[in-house]
Design an enzyme around this catalytic site. Structure first.
Site, PDB file in Angstrom:
ATOM      1  N   THR A  97       0.895  -1.261  -0.006  1.00  0.00           N
ATOM      2  CA  THR A  97       0.078  -0.005  -0.001  1.00  0.00           C
ATOM      3  C   THR A  97       0.900   1.089  -0.111  1.00  0.00           C
ATOM      4  O   THR A  97       1.638   1.426   1.120  1.00  0.00           O
ATOM      5  CB  THR A  97      -0.983   0.177   1.073  1.00  0.00           C
ATOM      6  OG1 THR A  97      -2.007  -1.051   1.231  1.00  0.00           O
ATOM      7  CG2 THR A  97      -1.946   1.269   1.324  1.00  0.00           C
ATOM      8  N   LYS A 171      -6.970   1.659  -3.459  1.00  0.00           N
ATOM      9  CA  LYS A 171      -6.844   1.174  -2.087  1.00  0.00           C
ATOM     10  C   LYS A 171      -6.981   2.657  -1.177  1.00  0.00           C
ATOM     11  O   LYS A 171      -7.797   2.285   0.035  1.00  0.00           O
ATOM     12  CB  LYS A 171      -5.489   0.959  -1.894  1.00  0.00           C
ATOM     13  CG  LYS A 171      -5.208   0.341  -0.587  1.00  0.00           C
ATOM     14  CD  LYS A 171      -5.961  -0.783   0.085  1.00  0.00           C
ATOM     15  CE  LYS A 171      -5.614  -0.985   1.439  1.00  0.00           C
ATOM     16  NZ  LYS A 171      -4.221  -1.854   1.695  1.00  0.00           N
ATOM     17  N   LYS A 239      -0.482   5.480   8.279  1.00  0.00           N
ATOM     18  CA  LYS A 239       0.322   5.686   7.023  1.00  0.00           C
ATOM     19  C   LYS A 239      -0.324   5.804   5.954  1.00  0.00           C
ATOM     20  O   LYS A 239      -0.281   6.545   4.875  1.00  0.00           O
ATOM     21  CB  LYS A 239       1.236   4.525   6.877  1.00  0.00           C
ATOM     22  CG  LYS A 239       2.409   4.343   5.780  1.00  0.00           C
ATOM     23  CD  LYS A 239       1.911   3.670   4.700  1.00  0.00           C
ATOM     24  CE  LYS A 239       1.897   2.374   4.787  1.00  0.00           C
ATOM     25  NZ  LYS A 239       1.526   1.411   3.612  1.00  0.00           N
TER      26      LYS A 239
END
Length: 289
Positions: A97, A171, A239
């Site tokens: 990711t 995502k 994050k």
């Protein structure tokens, strides 16, 4: 069956690479901590390489699942990076990711010599271990079709979203949606407890209606019990949300709730919950009646 390299053996990459080996592929692994690669080989067979370049040499597919943009650049670029060892016509598939920026950067770095797909996943450690991940893929359609049967070793829902970077953008949408849902669930459960309701009875009623979600079905019990030592860590979620908020600045998208929930997760970190599951948002609401 294919010759495959897998770079990064964390809580996601370790079982994902294991599913590839179980499917009969010839797998070479690389991990920054060599002992982890040795443990993987002891369990699944295959071979461990000393560098990403060595791991990638002669492989038809090179997969990666590392921490962030900088980690991804570290295992792909430079003299010992995977790109230096990849053969013409091979295919690089990134499950990290990361940002759409780095996805497009790597696609450009390949220069057409080999294919590059950005393919972040959703489903967490449990999904990786069960081989039931959702995979969102950006890159060329032909490369996607070539990779899909291999990704199927651990992917239950595999979708081509668009060109390079599109998988990472999808995502981001996933994480934006999760952030709002978890905060709403945390507030709902805290409200139910403060009002003297039985959370099990409430969830039994509302989980069959419009409020239903994966988070509700799988996290409400742990949230009520205050048990968070498992799952997708708050550090990781921050994050990811940071990536979403940076991307929003570029596109002009407005993410007021996402920005607020990101700050709520900062509160959880300050409470000592850096490695708690994301469902720990309820902890910052304080004790209930």
């Amino acid at each position: 069956m294919a010759k495959i390299a897998f770079l990064g053996l964390g809580v996601m990459g370790f079982p994902m690479a294991g599913h590839l080996a179980a499917a009969g592929h010839e797998v070479t692994v690389y991990n920054r901590t060599a002992a982890k690669a040795g443990s993987w080989v002891a369990r699944h067979g295959g071979r461990a390489a000393a560098t990403p370049r060595e791991a990638a040499a002669g492989q038809a597919f090179v997969f990666a699942c590392v921490g962030n943009d900088d980690d991804l650049r570290a295992v792909t670029l430079g003299a010992e990076g995977a790109f230096a060892g990849m053969a013409d016509g091979a295919l690089f598939v990134d499950h990290t990711t990361a940002s759409a920026i780095v996805a497009r950067e790597l696609a450009a770095a390949a220069g057409g010599r080999f294919g590059v797909l950005d393919a972040p996943v959703s489903g967490g450690q449990a999904g990786a271990e069960a081989g039931r991940l959702t995979v969102m893929v950006g890159g060329g359609a032909a490369d996607f079709e070539r990779a899909r049967p291999v990704i199927g070793a651990y992917g239950a829902n595999i979708s081509h979203i668009g060109p390079a970077g599109a998988g990472q953008l999808a995502k981001m949408v996933n994480q934006i949606c999760i952030a709002g849902v978890v905060q709403g669930l945390a507030e709902g459960l805290a409200f139910a407890q403060a009002a003297g309701l039985d959370p099990a009875a409430v969830i039994g009623a509302i989980s069959k209606g419009a409020a239903q979600s994966w988070q509700m079905e799988n996290r409400w019990k742990a949230m009520v019990a205050g048990e968070f030592e498992f799952g997708f860590a708050v550090d990781w979620m921050r994050k990811d949300l940071g990536i979403c908020l940076e991307q929003a600045k570029e596109t002009g998208a407005r993410l007021p709730v996402t920005a607020l929930v990101d700050q709520f997760y900062a509160d959880v970190q300050a409470m000592g919950g850096r490695r708690w599951d994301t469902s720990s948002l309820i902890a910052r609401l304080g004790p209930t009646k």
